[in-house]
Design a protein around this motif. Structure first.
Motif, PDB file in Angstrom:
ATOM      1  N   ALA A  67      40.958   2.481   1.165  1.00 50.18           N
ATOM      2  CA  ALA A  67      42.262   2.927   1.668  1.00 50.18           C
ATOM      3  C   ALA A  67      42.186   3.230   3.159  1.00 50.18           C
ATOM      4  N   ARG A  68      41.060   3.765   3.599  1.00 50.90           N
ATOM      5  CA  ARG A  68      40.909   4.090   5.016  1.00 50.90           C
ATOM      6  C   ARG A  68      40.883   2.839   5.872  1.00 50.90           C
ATOM      7  N   THR A  69      40.210   1.806   5.372  1.00 51.18           N
ATOM      8  CA  THR A  69      40.193   0.533   6.087  1.00 51.18           C
ATOM      9  C   THR A  69      41.601  -0.045   6.192  1.00 51.18           C
ATOM     10  N   CYS A  70      42.364   0.060   5.109  1.00 51.96           N
ATOM     11  CA  CYS A  70      43.753  -0.424   5.124  1.00 51.96           C
ATOM     12  C   CYS A  70      44.579   0.334   6.150  1.00 51.96           C
ATOM     13  N   ARG A  71      44.371   1.652   6.223  1.00 56.49           N
ATOM     14  CA  ARG A  71      45.121   2.443   7.207  1.00 56.49           C
ATOM     15  C   ARG A  71      44.769   2.009   8.630  1.00 56.49           C
ATOM     16  N   ALA A  72      43.486   1.738   8.867  1.00 56.03           N
ATOM     17  CA  ALA A  72      43.065   1.292  10.194  1.00 56.03           C
ATOM     18  C   ALA A  72      43.703  -0.047  10.544  1.00 56.03           C
ATOM     19  N   LEU A 137      48.278  10.978  26.302  1.00 55.13           N
ATOM     20  CA  LEU A 137      49.683  11.138  25.943  1.00 55.13           C
ATOM     21  C   LEU A 137      50.183  10.147  24.895  1.00 55.13           C
ATOM     22  N   VAL A 138      49.451   9.055  24.697  1.00 54.31           N
ATOM     23  CA  VAL A 138      49.924   8.032  23.756  1.00 54.31           C
ATOM     24  C   VAL A 138      48.933   7.819  22.612  1.00 54.31           C
ATOM     25  N   TRP A 139      47.727   7.313  22.935  1.00 52.91           N
ATOM     26  CA  TRP A 139      46.829   6.867  21.859  1.00 52.91           C
ATOM     27  C   TRP A 139      46.368   7.988  20.947  1.00 52.91           C
ATOM     28  N   ILE A 140      45.923   9.114  21.492  1.00 55.77           N
ATOM     29  CA  ILE A 140      45.395  10.188  20.642  1.00 55.77           C
ATOM     30  C   ILE A 140      46.483  10.796  19.761  1.00 55.77           C
ATOM     31  N   PRO A 141      47.648  11.191  20.315  1.00 58.56           N
ATOM     32  CA  PRO A 141      48.714  11.703  19.440  1.00 58.56           C
ATOM     33  C   PRO A 141      49.204  10.658  18.436  1.00 58.56           C
ATOM     34  N   LEU A 142      49.346   9.402  18.884  1.00 59.63           N
ATOM     35  CA  LEU A 142      49.856   8.356  17.998  1.00 59.63           C
ATOM     36  C   LEU A 142      48.887   8.086  16.857  1.00 59.63           C
ATOM     37  N   TYR A 143      47.612   7.963  17.173  1.00 58.40           N
ATOM     38  CA  TYR A 143      46.613   7.671  16.136  1.00 58.40           C
ATOM     39  C   TYR A 143      46.598   8.765  15.073  1.00 58.40           C
ATOM     40  N   ASN A 144      46.530  10.007  15.504  1.00 58.33           N
ATOM     41  CA  ASN A 144      46.490  11.112  14.544  1.00 58.33           C
ATOM     42  C   ASN A 144      47.765  11.162  13.704  1.00 58.33           C
ATOM     43  N   THR A 145      48.901  10.950  14.334  1.00 57.56           N
ATOM     44  CA  THR A 145      50.177  10.990  13.609  1.00 57.56           C
ATOM     45  C   THR A 145      50.251   9.894  12.553  1.00 57.56           C
ATOM     46  N   VAL A 146      49.964   8.668  12.966  1.00 56.17           N
ATOM     47  CA  VAL A 146      50.075   7.528  12.043  1.00 56.17           C
ATOM     48  C   VAL A 146      49.080   7.649  10.893  1.00 56.17           C
ATOM     49  N   MET A 147      47.825   7.974  11.212  1.00 59.17           N
ATOM     50  CA  MET A 147      46.800   8.013  10.170  1.00 59.17           C
ATOM     51  C   MET A 147      47.049   9.140   9.164  1.00 59.17           C
ATOM     52  N   VAL A 148      47.545  10.276   9.635  1.00 57.45           N
ATOM     53  CA  VAL A 148      47.858  11.378   8.719  1.00 57.45           C
ATOM     54  C   VAL A 148      49.032  11.022   7.821  1.00 57.45           C
ATOM     55  N   LYS A 163      45.007  19.008  13.994  1.00 58.09           N
ATOM     56  CA  LYS A 163      44.070  18.032  14.540  1.00 58.09           C
ATOM     57  C   LYS A 163      44.182  17.961  16.066  1.00 58.09           C
ATOM     58  N   LEU A 164      45.412  17.901  16.549  1.00 56.49           N
ATOM     59  CA  LEU A 164      45.609  17.801  17.995  1.00 56.49           C
ATOM     60  C   LEU A 164      45.195  19.090  18.695  1.00 56.49           C
ATOM     61  N   GLU A 165      45.504  20.223  18.081  1.00 52.72           N
ATOM     62  CA  GLU A 165      45.142  21.504  18.689  1.00 52.72           C
ATOM     63  C   GLU A 165      43.626  21.666  18.771  1.00 52.72           C
ATOM     64  N   ASN A 166      42.926  21.253  17.719  1.00 50.11           N
ATOM     65  CA  ASN A 166      41.476  21.477  17.653  1.00 50.11           C
ATOM     66  C   ASN A 166      40.661  20.379  18.326  1.00 50.11           C
ATOM     67  N   ASN A 167      41.190  19.151  18.371  1.00 45.35           N
ATOM     68  CA  ASN A 167      40.349  18.033  18.777  1.00 45.35           C
ATOM     69  C   ASN A 167      40.868  17.211  19.950  1.00 45.35           C
ATOM     70  N   TRP A 168      42.104  17.451  20.385  1.00 45.82           N
ATOM     71  CA  TRP A 168      42.697  16.599  21.411  1.00 45.82           C
ATOM     72  C   TRP A 168      41.819  16.493  22.654  1.00 45.82           C
ATOM     73  N   GLN A 238      37.831  14.769   8.768  1.00 48.06           N
ATOM     74  CA  GLN A 238      38.601  14.016   9.754  1.00 48.06           C
ATOM     75  C   GLN A 238      38.122  12.570   9.806  1.00 48.06           C
ATOM     76  N   GLU A 239      39.059  11.655   9.816  1.00 45.00           N
ATOM     77  CA  GLU A 239      38.683  10.253   9.948  1.00 45.00           C
ATOM     78  C   GLU A 239      38.193   9.983  11.360  1.00 45.00           C
ATOM     79  N   ILE A 240      37.309   9.011  11.444  1.00 48.56           N
ATOM     80  CA  ILE A 240      36.710   8.675  12.727  1.00 48.56           C
ATOM     81  C   ILE A 240      37.782   8.230  13.715  1.00 48.56           C
ATOM     82  N   THR A 241      37.561   8.523  14.978  1.00 47.33           N
ATOM     83  CA  THR A 241      38.479   8.051  16.004  1.00 47.33           C
ATOM     84  C   THR A 241      38.213   6.577  16.240  1.00 47.33           C
ATOM     85  N   MET A 242      39.228   5.753  16.088  1.00 47.88           N
ATOM     86  CA  MET A 242      39.007   4.309  16.185  1.00 47.88           C
ATOM     87  C   MET A 242      38.890   3.836  17.631  1.00 47.88           C
ATOM     88  N   ILE A 243      39.960   3.959  18.371  1.00 46.15           N
ATOM     89  CA  ILE A 243      39.956   3.396  19.716  1.00 46.15           C
ATOM     90  C   ILE A 243      40.979   4.070  20.602  1.00 46.15           C
TER      91      ILE A 243
END
Length: 245
Positions: A67-72, A137-148, A163-168, A238-243
């Motif tokens: 499922a994680r691969t599908c989300r990626a 401003l784009v990739w980190i917030p977007l990735y976390n939002t979409v994957m969650v 996630k954003l508060e602790n890891n951004w 937490q899922e790995i940060t992709m890119i």
């Protein structure tokens, strides 16, 4: 006779959105499968003996998570690739270094050696704009939002906020250890239509390195290696940060 590369190159030029969406999805999926297979996720769990009540720690190794691969792959195809084509393929190449005036620019364009210098100055400016704006401003917030949201967490917006508060900032610092240098090379040497593919290939290795650091004994937090401690940004849930390029 045209080779597979020549045909693929032509497709990227003719159909930048469709070609990059399919390629990105495949590469994101391959990167996640590779990372999960080579460096399995390890988690420390507390085991309680029912008879004695004594507790001890055990290391659990996770199974492959399809499922994680599908989300990626969904994230890569539907979000990362289209935005990358608009930004890296159509907007960023048009930006010019504002510290070089029009007359100086025209003069530099007329000489081959000066033109290479001009291209380098423009590439440095584009890389700076890209790295100062897009990861944070784009990739980190977007990735976390979409994957969650794709993972269908309970209270998804609460999870995203945490996630954003602790890891951004930690993720941003990790990004800056490797992506600015790569992007400068990418912007200077690689043709525009191949830059997203090149970044995706680089990201596969980056993804594997992050998992190696987090899940291999003697590496990551507490290893004493500054870079490894900096890029060890994954928590156990937490899922790995992709890119983030």
């Amino acid at each position: 006779m045209p080779t597979i590369f020549h045909r693929y190159n032509a497709l990227l030029k003719k159909y930048p959105f469709r070609s990059n969406m399919i390629t990105t999805s495949i590469l994101f999926g391959f990167g996640d499968i590779t990372a999960q297979s080579l460096f399995k996720h390890k988690k420390t769990v507390i085991i309680t003996d029912e008879k004695t009540g004594e507790t001890h720690e055990e290391i659990e190794t996770s199974d492959y998570n399809f499922a994680r691969t599908c989300r990626a792959m969904i994230y890569g195809m539907m979000f990362f690739a289209p935005i990358s084509v608009l930004w890296h393929g159509k907007t960023l190449p048009k930006l010019k270094n504002p510290f070089i005036n029009i007359l100086q620019r025209r003069k530099m364009e007329q000489n081959e050696h000066s033109y290479k210098k001009l291209h380098f100055y423009d590439s440095v400016f584009r890389m700076s704009v890209d790295q100062l704006i897009f990861p944070a401003l784009v990739w980190i917030p977007l990735y976390n939002t979409v994957m969650v949201l794709l993972a269908q967490h309970e209270d998804p917006f609460g999870v995203i906020y945490n996630k954003l508060e602790n890891n951004w900032f930690n993720v941003l610092k990790a990004n800056w250890t490797v992506w600015p240098g790569f992007q400068l090379v990418n912007l200077y040497f690689v043709p525009v239509h191949l830059r997203i593919v090149t970044a995706n290939i680089w990201a596969t290795g980056w993804n594997c390195f992050l998992r190696f650091v987090h899940n291999t004994a003697g590496h990551g937090k507490g290893s004493g290696h500054k870079i490894e401690e900096l890029v060890d940004i994954e928590d156990d849930d937490q899922e790995i940060t992709m890119i983030y390029d």
